[in-house]
Write an enzyme that holds these catalytic residues in place. Structure first.
Site, PDB file in Angstrom:
ATOM      1  N   CYS A   1      11.578   2.131  -1.847  1.00  0.00           N
ATOM      2  CA  CYS A   1      10.895   1.347  -3.062  1.00  0.00           C
ATOM      3  C   CYS A   1       9.380   0.790  -2.154  1.00  0.00           C
ATOM      4  O   CYS A   1       8.331   0.943  -2.662  1.00  0.00           O
ATOM      5  CB  CYS A   1      11.537   0.230  -3.511  1.00  0.00           C
TER       6      CYS A   1
ATOM      7  N   CYS B   1      15.476  -2.296  -1.271  1.00  0.00           N
ATOM      8  CA  CYS B   1      15.387  -0.763  -1.289  1.00  0.00           C
ATOM      9  C   CYS B   1      14.085  -0.349  -0.330  1.00  0.00           C
ATOM     10  O   CYS B   1      12.904  -0.507  -0.591  1.00  0.00           O
ATOM     11  CB  CYS B   1      14.892  -0.466  -2.767  1.00  0.00           C
TER      12      CYS B   1
END
Lengths: 177, 72
Positions: free
Chosen positions: A31, A28
């Site tokens: 993230c 991700c």
């Protein structure tokens, strides 16, 4: 492999006084964007707020237990009670709101429009007001409404009278139990 | 996940285009019924720019902003 005992431990972890749960995954990219800010806040709030990072790939049970459907998601807890959650990349200021809320045991501050939203609305509203003054007053009224939409969250009358009414009829954002 | 599917530059362009159309329509540059129609049409890019969501993008899952997260 995730175990239900891991989920139980994570659930128990949220019963500490102040906890931030961050749901992330190695793949991700958003993230990773938030990681430096989270690291700084974790250090700043050391011994006051506990940070738990949940890898969504490794612990899907905890992900499901907290109803997380997208990452990154950050949830603030106080004594096991969810105070608020944010999904998607958050600014350092928004993350700090979450940490402060967890420490204080209060709801994270209202988000209101972002700076970009405020700027666009104020600019468009001002132009419409100017246009309306020169042509149709209705445009000036529309411009006024747009300007207000840029700053409504800072209006004490709105916050005291209108926002609670909207929450009662279900138009406000979800509140924790 | 945010419903906003327009980047900042996209929204700014829409707002500018909407204001221009409103000026052309309601400002008297284009007169008559055509001016009214142009003015009304100007609200479309203005509103989609202010809201940040384009209904024409949505069916095609198209966005001009970066995705803010990933769906699990």
């Amino acid at each position: 492999m995730p175990h239900s005992s891991d989920a139980a431990r994570q659930q128990d972890a949220t019963h500490d006084a102040a906890v931030i749960l961050e749901f992330w995954a190695p793949w991700c990219a958003p993230c990773r964007v938030m990681t430096p800010a989270l690291d700084r806040l974790e250090e700043s709030y050391r011994d006051r707020v506990l940070v738990r990072r949940i890898n969504a790939d490794d612990d899907p049970i905890t992900v499901r237990a907290h109803g997380v459907r997208a990452i990154p998601t950050v949830i603030a807890f106080s004594h096991g009670r969810e105070l608020g959650r944010r999904t998607g990349v958050q600014s350092p200021a928004a993350l700090e709101q979450m940490f402060a809320a967890a420490e204080a045991g209060t709801q994270p501050g209202g988000r209101g429009p972002s700076r970009l939203d405020r700027g666009l609305r104020l600019g468009a509203g001002a132009l419409l007001v100017a246009l309306g003054v020169l042509t149709k007053p209705l445009l000036a009224l529309a411009g006024g409404v747009i300007i207000f939409s840029a700053v409504y969250d800072r209006c004490p009358i709105w916050n005291q009278l209108v926002a609670p009414a909207l929450r009662r009829v279900g138009f406000a954002r979800r509140r924790p139990d | 996940m945010s419903f906003v599917n327009e980047a900042g530059w996209d929204r700014a362009l829409r707002i500018i285009a909407g204001i221009v159309l409103l000026v052309l329509g309601f400002g008297g540059v284009i007169g008559g019924t055509a001016g009214t129609i142009v003015g009304i049409v100007g609200f479309i890019p203005l509103l989609t720019g202010l809201v940040g969501w384009c209904p024409l993008y949505a069916p095609f899952h198209f966005r001009t902003n970066r995705k803010q997260g990933a769906t699990l």
